[in-house]
Design a protein around this motif. Structure first.
Motif, PDB file in Angstrom:
ATOM      1  N   ILE A   1       0.952  -0.957   0.585  1.00 54.97           N
ATOM      2  CA  ILE A   1       0.250   0.261  -0.034  1.00 54.97           C
ATOM      3  C   ILE A   1       1.093   1.479   0.044  1.00 54.97           C
ATOM      4  O   ILE A   1       1.714   1.195   0.744  1.00 54.97           O
ATOM      5  CB  ILE A   1      -0.822  -0.067   1.416  1.00 54.97           C
ATOM      6  CG1 ILE A   1      -2.314  -1.276   0.958  1.00 54.97           C
ATOM      7  CG2 ILE A   1      -1.330   1.203   1.227  1.00 54.97           C
ATOM      8  CD1 ILE A   1      -2.542  -1.271   2.441  1.00 54.97           C
ATOM      9  N   LYS A   2       0.789   2.421  -1.189  1.00 52.73           N
ATOM     10  CA  LYS A   2       1.565   3.631  -0.557  1.00 52.73           C
ATOM     11  C   LYS A   2       0.169   4.391  -1.529  1.00 52.73           C
ATOM     12  O   LYS A   2      -0.748   4.397  -1.663  1.00 52.73           O
ATOM     13  CB  LYS A   2       2.245   3.614  -2.198  1.00 52.73           C
ATOM     14  CG  LYS A   2       3.681   2.432  -2.010  1.00 52.73           C
ATOM     15  CD  LYS A   2       4.372   2.316  -3.284  1.00 52.73           C
ATOM     16  CE  LYS A   2       5.829   1.428  -3.087  1.00 52.73           C
ATOM     17  NZ  LYS A   2       6.355   1.368  -4.482  1.00 52.73           N
TER      18      LYS A   2
ATOM     19  N   LYS B   1      -3.662   9.837  -2.077  1.00 53.62           N
ATOM     20  CA  LYS B   1      -5.105   8.478  -2.094  1.00 53.62           C
ATOM     21  C   LYS B   1      -4.423   7.552  -2.256  1.00 53.62           C
ATOM     22  O   LYS B   1      -3.097   6.709  -3.265  1.00 53.62           O
ATOM     23  CB  LYS B   1      -5.947   8.571  -3.973  1.00 53.62           C
ATOM     24  CG  LYS B   1      -6.917   7.898  -4.245  1.00 53.62           C
ATOM     25  CD  LYS B   1      -6.845   8.132  -5.835  1.00 53.62           C
ATOM     26  CE  LYS B   1      -8.089   7.597  -6.186  1.00 53.62           C
ATOM     27  NZ  LYS B   1      -8.830   7.725  -7.283  1.00 53.62           N
ATOM     28  N   ALA B   2      -5.004   5.973  -1.863  1.00 53.55           N
ATOM     29  CA  ALA B   2      -4.401   4.800  -1.612  1.00 53.55           C
ATOM     30  C   ALA B   2      -4.715   4.211  -2.849  1.00 53.55           C
ATOM     31  O   ALA B   2      -5.185   4.292  -3.403  1.00 53.55           O
ATOM     32  CB  ALA B   2      -5.269   4.816  -0.502  1.00 53.55           C
ATOM     33  N   VAL B   3      -2.990   4.016  -2.646  1.00 51.58           N
ATOM     34  CA  VAL B   3      -2.933   2.460  -4.038  1.00 51.58           C
ATOM     35  C   VAL B   3      -2.045   1.552  -2.760  1.00 51.58           C
ATOM     36  O   VAL B   3      -1.528   1.306  -2.901  1.00 51.58           O
ATOM     37  CB  VAL B   3      -1.622   2.503  -5.173  1.00 51.58           C
ATOM     38  CG1 VAL B   3      -1.855   1.545  -6.111  1.00 51.58           C
ATOM     39  CG2 VAL B   3      -2.173   4.015  -5.570  1.00 51.58           C
ATOM     40  N   ALA B   4      -3.486   0.070  -3.415  1.00 56.26           N
ATOM     41  CA  ALA B   4      -2.786  -1.072  -2.989  1.00 56.26           C
ATOM     42  C   ALA B   4      -2.311  -2.033  -4.103  1.00 56.26           C
ATOM     43  O   ALA B   4      -3.068  -2.616  -5.360  1.00 56.26           O
ATOM     44  CB  ALA B   4      -3.745  -1.488  -1.923  1.00 56.26           C
ATOM     45  N   LYS B   5      -1.698  -2.703  -4.261  1.00 52.45           N
ATOM     46  CA  LYS B   5      -1.380  -3.848  -5.226  1.00 52.45           C
ATOM     47  C   LYS B   5      -0.907  -5.433  -4.213  1.00 52.45           C
ATOM     48  O   LYS B   5       0.211  -4.945  -3.791  1.00 52.45           O
ATOM     49  CB  LYS B   5      -0.036  -3.170  -5.886  1.00 52.45           C
ATOM     50  CG  LYS B   5      -0.050  -1.759  -6.983  1.00 52.45           C
ATOM     51  CD  LYS B   5       1.470  -1.460  -7.512  1.00 52.45           C
ATOM     52  CE  LYS B   5       0.985  -0.662  -8.584  1.00 52.45           C
ATOM     53  NZ  LYS B   5       1.898  -0.333  -9.717  1.00 52.45           N
TER      54      LYS B   5
ATOM     55  N   ILE C   1     -11.153   1.638  -0.689  1.00 52.09           N
ATOM     56  CA  ILE C   1     -10.548  -0.367  -1.356  1.00 52.09           C
ATOM     57  C   ILE C   1      -9.379  -0.103  -0.546  1.00 52.09           C
ATOM     58  O   ILE C   1      -9.247  -1.333  -0.180  1.00 52.09           O
ATOM     59  CB  ILE C   1     -11.434  -0.540  -2.314  1.00 52.09           C
ATOM     60  CG1 ILE C   1     -12.815   0.189  -3.428  1.00 52.09           C
ATOM     61  CG2 ILE C   1     -10.774  -2.284  -2.956  1.00 52.09           C
ATOM     62  CD1 ILE C   1     -13.049  -0.595  -4.244  1.00 52.09           C
ATOM     63  N   ALA C   2      -8.204   0.569  -1.378  1.00 56.60           N
ATOM     64  CA  ALA C   2      -6.984   0.042  -0.907  1.00 56.60           C
ATOM     65  C   ALA C   2      -7.261   0.024   0.969  1.00 56.60           C
ATOM     66  O   ALA C   2      -6.305  -0.565   1.275  1.00 56.60           O
ATOM     67  CB  ALA C   2      -6.105   1.069  -1.680  1.00 56.60           C
ATOM     68  N   GLU C   3      -8.102   1.380   1.096  1.00 55.54           N
ATOM     69  CA  GLU C   3      -7.809   1.349   2.443  1.00 55.54           C
ATOM     70  C   GLU C   3      -8.054   0.377   3.139  1.00 55.54           C
ATOM     71  O   GLU C   3      -8.017   0.278   4.145  1.00 55.54           O
ATOM     72  CB  GLU C   3      -7.969   3.224   2.811  1.00 55.54           C
ATOM     73  CG  GLU C   3      -7.746   4.844   2.301  1.00 55.54           C
ATOM     74  CD  GLU C   3      -8.330   5.054   2.401  1.00 55.54           C
ATOM     75  OE1 GLU C   3      -9.360   5.380   2.891  1.00 55.54           O
ATOM     76  OE2 GLU C   3      -7.948   6.336   2.198  1.00 55.54           O
ATOM     77  N   THR C   4      -9.015   0.337   2.553  1.00 49.50           N
ATOM     78  CA  THR C   4      -9.667  -1.402   3.725  1.00 49.50           C
ATOM     79  C   THR C   4      -8.940  -2.501   3.944  1.00 49.50           C
ATOM     80  O   THR C   4      -8.314  -2.920   4.556  1.00 49.50           O
ATOM     81  CB  THR C   4     -11.027  -1.440   3.090  1.00 49.50           C
ATOM     82  OG1 THR C   4     -11.693  -0.524   2.642  1.00 49.50           O
ATOM     83  CG2 THR C   4     -11.372  -3.097   3.563  1.00 49.50           C
ATOM     84  N   PHE C   5      -8.075  -2.902   2.606  1.00 55.61           N
ATOM     85  CA  PHE C   5      -7.277  -3.469   3.344  1.00 55.61           C
ATOM     86  C   PHE C   5      -5.916  -3.489   3.924  1.00 55.61           C
ATOM     87  O   PHE C   5      -5.785  -4.391   4.992  1.00 55.61           O
ATOM     88  CB  PHE C   5      -5.888  -3.349   1.236  1.00 55.61           C
ATOM     89  CG  PHE C   5      -6.376  -4.321   0.082  1.00 55.61           C
ATOM     90  CD1 PHE C   5      -6.666  -5.422   0.814  1.00 55.61           C
ATOM     91  CD2 PHE C   5      -7.761  -3.848  -0.383  1.00 55.61           C
ATOM     92  CE1 PHE C   5      -7.249  -6.602  -0.627  1.00 55.61           C
ATOM     93  CE2 PHE C   5      -7.668  -4.244  -1.228  1.00 55.61           C
ATOM     94  CZ  PHE C   5      -8.313  -5.979  -1.412  1.00 55.61           C
ATOM     95  N   GLY C   6      -5.501  -2.541   4.249  1.00 56.30           N
ATOM     96  CA  GLY C   6      -4.709  -1.437   5.293  1.00 56.30           C
ATOM     97  C   GLY C   6      -5.293  -1.896   6.608  1.00 56.30           C
ATOM     98  O   GLY C   6      -4.819  -2.150   7.671  1.00 56.30           O
TER      99      GLY C   6
END
Length: 140
Positions: free
Chosen positions: A16-17, A23-27, A55-60
């Motif tokens: 997550i960056k 804006k969060a980005v999850a790869k 959605i990316a923030e939720t992963f974190g």
């Protein structure tokens, strides 16, 4: 319509960056077992996935990590590019629109041996139902 729905497991915790705009980005890479397997072929397919924003923030926030089983709803996009040497590279990635957990937290994907809500199972695989529970069963 470009809709892609898959169920599988994370290969590792998402990376997550945050963009300069915050804006969060999850790869992450996602493994999906093949239903039919032939000798000499892989047993799973692997997909590169990316999620943006909430959605990316939720992963974190949920500490989603390796081995977690998810259902992902997304879109498949081309990820083609030409490198500095002029070589064209082709690829695909899944843009995650939503996801759902497929297992309870702490689950390993398999039910614990001998576990049932009413006690241990017998050697024949059937669980021991306590006396007096007949009133709670819906099919009596």
């Amino acid at each position: 319509m470009n809709q892609f729905i898959i169920t599988g497991r994370l290969c590792a915790a998402p990376e997550i960056k945050y963009s300069q705009e915050g804006k969060a980005v999850a790869k992450f890479n996602f493994a999906v077992n093949r239903k039919f397997k032939r000798d000499g072929e892989p047993e799973a397919d692997f997909f590169q996935c990316v999620a943006f924003g909430k959605i990316a923030e939720t992963f974190g926030k949920c500490n989603v990590g390796k081995g977690i089983k998810l259902l992902i709803d997304g879109e498949v996009r081309n990820n083609n590019y030409t490198d500095k040497d002029g070589v064209k590279h082709y690829g695909m990635q899944v843009i995650v629109n939503s996801f759902e957990f497929c297992e309870s937290k702490g689950s390993t994907g398999q039910q614990q041996e001998g576990y049932s809500p009413y006690g241990r199972t017998d050697s024949d695989g059937f669980m021991n139902i306590p006396d007096g529970i007949d009133e709670e069963l819906p099919f009596n």
